[in-house]
Write an enzyme that holds these catalytic residues in place. Sequence first.
Site, short mmCIF file in Angstrom:
data_model
loop_
_atom_site.label_atom_id
_atom_site.label_comp_id
_atom_site.label_asym_id
_atom_site.label_seq_id
_atom_site.Cartn_x
_atom_site.Cartn_y
_atom_site.Cartn_z
N PRO A 1 0.80 -1.22 0.00
CA PRO A 1 0.00 0.00 0.00
C PRO A 1 0.83 1.28 0.00
O PRO A 1 1.87 1.36 0.65
CB PRO A 1 -0.83 -0.10 1.27
CG PRO A 1 -0.21 -1.16 2.10
CD PRO A 1 0.55 -2.04 1.18
N ASN A 2 0.34 2.22 -0.77
CA ASN A 2 0.86 3.59 -0.87
C ASN A 2 2.18 3.71 -1.62
O ASN A 2 2.63 4.82 -1.87
CB ASN A 2 0.97 4.25 0.50
CG ASN A 2 -0.37 4.36 1.18
OD1 ASN A 2 -1.33 4.80 0.56
ND2 ASN A 2 -0.45 3.94 2.43
N ARG B 1 4.21 11.36 -1.95
CA ARG B 1 4.08 11.33 -0.49
C ARG B 1 5.44 11.42 0.20
O ARG B 1 6.40 10.81 -0.23
CB ARG B 1 3.33 10.07 -0.04
CG ARG B 1 4.13 8.79 -0.16
CD ARG B 1 3.34 7.55 0.25
NE ARG B 1 3.35 7.31 1.66
CZ ARG B 1 3.87 6.24 2.24
NH1 ARG B 1 4.43 5.30 1.51
NH2 ARG B 1 3.83 6.09 3.53
N TYR C 1 10.85 9.30 1.32
CA TYR C 1 10.81 8.33 0.22
C TYR C 1 11.44 8.82 -1.08
O TYR C 1 11.52 8.06 -2.04
CB TYR C 1 9.37 7.89 -0.03
CG TYR C 1 8.75 7.22 1.17
CD1 TYR C 1 9.17 5.96 1.56
CD2 TYR C 1 7.77 7.86 1.92
CE1 TYR C 1 8.62 5.33 2.67
CE2 TYR C 1 7.22 7.24 3.04
CZ TYR C 1 7.65 5.99 3.40
OH TYR C 1 7.11 5.38 4.50
N ASN D 1 7.96 -5.44 -0.57
CA ASN D 1 7.87 -4.28 0.31
C ASN D 1 6.40 -4.24 0.73
O ASN D 1 5.57 -3.72 -0.02
CB ASN D 1 8.28 -3.00 -0.41
CG ASN D 1 8.25 -1.79 0.51
OD1 ASN D 1 7.58 -1.80 1.54
ND2 ASN D 1 8.95 -0.75 0.13
N ALA E 1 2.77 -0.72 4.99
CA ALA E 1 2.23 -0.75 6.35
C ALA E 1 1.78 -2.15 6.79
O ALA E 1 1.73 -2.43 7.98
CB ALA E 1 1.06 0.23 6.49
N HIS F 1 3.64 -4.39 9.53
CA HIS F 1 3.52 -4.28 10.98
C HIS F 1 2.36 -5.07 11.58
O HIS F 1 2.30 -5.21 12.80
CB HIS F 1 3.42 -2.81 11.36
CG HIS F 1 4.40 -1.96 10.61
ND1 HIS F 1 5.77 -2.12 10.74
CD2 HIS F 1 4.21 -1.01 9.66
CE1 HIS F 1 6.37 -1.27 9.93
NE2 HIS F 1 5.46 -0.60 9.26
N ASP G 1 1.87 -15.57 6.70
CA ASP G 1 1.52 -16.96 6.44
C ASP G 1 1.64 -17.31 4.96
O ASP G 1 2.06 -18.42 4.61
CB ASP G 1 0.09 -17.25 6.92
CG ASP G 1 -0.02 -17.28 8.44
OD1 ASP G 1 1.02 -17.28 9.13
OD2 ASP G 1 -1.16 -17.29 8.95
N GLU H 1 12.42 -9.15 2.33
CA GLU H 1 11.62 -7.97 2.64
C GLU H 1 12.47 -6.72 2.46
O GLU H 1 13.62 -6.69 2.90
CB GLU H 1 11.10 -8.06 4.07
CG GLU H 1 10.22 -6.89 4.47
CD GLU H 1 9.62 -7.09 5.85
OE1 GLU H 1 8.78 -8.01 6.00
OE2 GLU H 1 9.98 -6.33 6.77
N HIS I 1 12.48 -2.29 2.58
CA HIS I 1 11.86 -1.00 2.92
C HIS I 1 12.77 0.11 2.43
O HIS I 1 13.99 0.03 2.61
CB HIS I 1 11.63 -0.89 4.43
CG HIS I 1 10.70 -1.93 4.93
ND1 HIS I 1 9.35 -1.86 4.73
CD2 HIS I 1 10.93 -3.10 5.56
CE1 HIS I 1 8.78 -2.94 5.24
NE2 HIS I 1 9.72 -3.71 5.73
N LEU I 2 12.20 1.11 1.81
CA LEU I 2 12.98 2.21 1.27
C LEU I 2 13.69 3.00 2.36
O LEU I 2 14.85 3.36 2.23
CB LEU I 2 12.07 3.14 0.45
CG LEU I 2 11.46 2.50 -0.80
CD1 LEU I 2 10.31 3.35 -1.32
CD2 LEU I 2 12.52 2.33 -1.87
N SER I 3 12.97 3.28 3.44
CA SER I 3 13.54 4.06 4.53
C SER I 3 14.10 3.13 5.60
O SER I 3 13.79 1.95 5.63
CB SER I 3 12.47 4.97 5.15
OG SER I 3 11.50 4.19 5.81
N ARG J 1 12.66 5.48 12.53
CA ARG J 1 11.35 6.14 12.42
C ARG J 1 10.48 5.82 13.63
O ARG J 1 10.97 5.41 14.67
CB ARG J 1 10.71 5.74 11.10
CG ARG J 1 11.59 6.21 9.91
CD ARG J 1 10.98 6.01 8.59
NE ARG J 1 9.73 6.75 8.47
CZ ARG J 1 8.80 6.46 7.58
NH1 ARG J 1 8.96 5.45 6.74
NH2 ARG J 1 7.70 7.17 7.52
N ARG K 1 6.95 1.25 13.38
CA ARG K 1 7.58 0.81 12.14
C ARG K 1 8.75 -0.14 12.38
O ARG K 1 9.26 -0.76 11.46
CB ARG K 1 8.06 2.01 11.32
CG ARG K 1 6.93 2.86 10.82
CD ARG K 1 7.44 3.91 9.85
NE ARG K 1 6.44 4.93 9.60
CZ ARG K 1 5.46 4.83 8.71
NH1 ARG K 1 5.35 3.76 7.96
NH2 ARG K 1 4.60 5.82 8.56
#
Length: 146
Positions: free
Chosen positions: A9-10, A17, A22, A74, A77, A80, A87, A98, A100-102, A107, A111
């Site tokens: 998402p996002n 954003r 990002y 990625n 959200a 979390h 699963d 996995e 994550h950009l940041s 943070r 997160r």
Amino acid sequence: MKLMVINGPNLNMLGIREKGIYGTKDFSQVCSYIQAEGEKRGHEITLLQSNCEGEIIDFIQRAYFEQYDGIVINPGAYTHYSYAIHDAIKGNEIPTVEVHLSNVHQREEFRRVSVTAPACIGQLCGFGELGYVLAIEALEAYHASR
């Protein structure tokens, strides 16, 4: 290798954003970079994005049935709190990394917890779009060691 890159998402809002976190590249630019880097290494790359948890699970299951060699994910959200994505990753036995950009550890407290990472062979965070390429390299090394 046949690799699936899944964005949650996002992530389709990259370049719009929170540019300070990002970056300014939009989602299509990031996807073009991942595609080019994957192809440069001789891989078949499928790039997918969804804001819907169930669709992400469908992508992961599709990777199993279409015999992908690895997944880069990625989860956004969903990282979390989505035990369903955890699963799905755990249940398909495809090595998954996995990304994550940041740097999530710099943070907000929430997160810093990933319920999906324990189902993966590893996690990369804080390297921006390069993290996807590092994840591809990690999958290469993983397969080479098998």
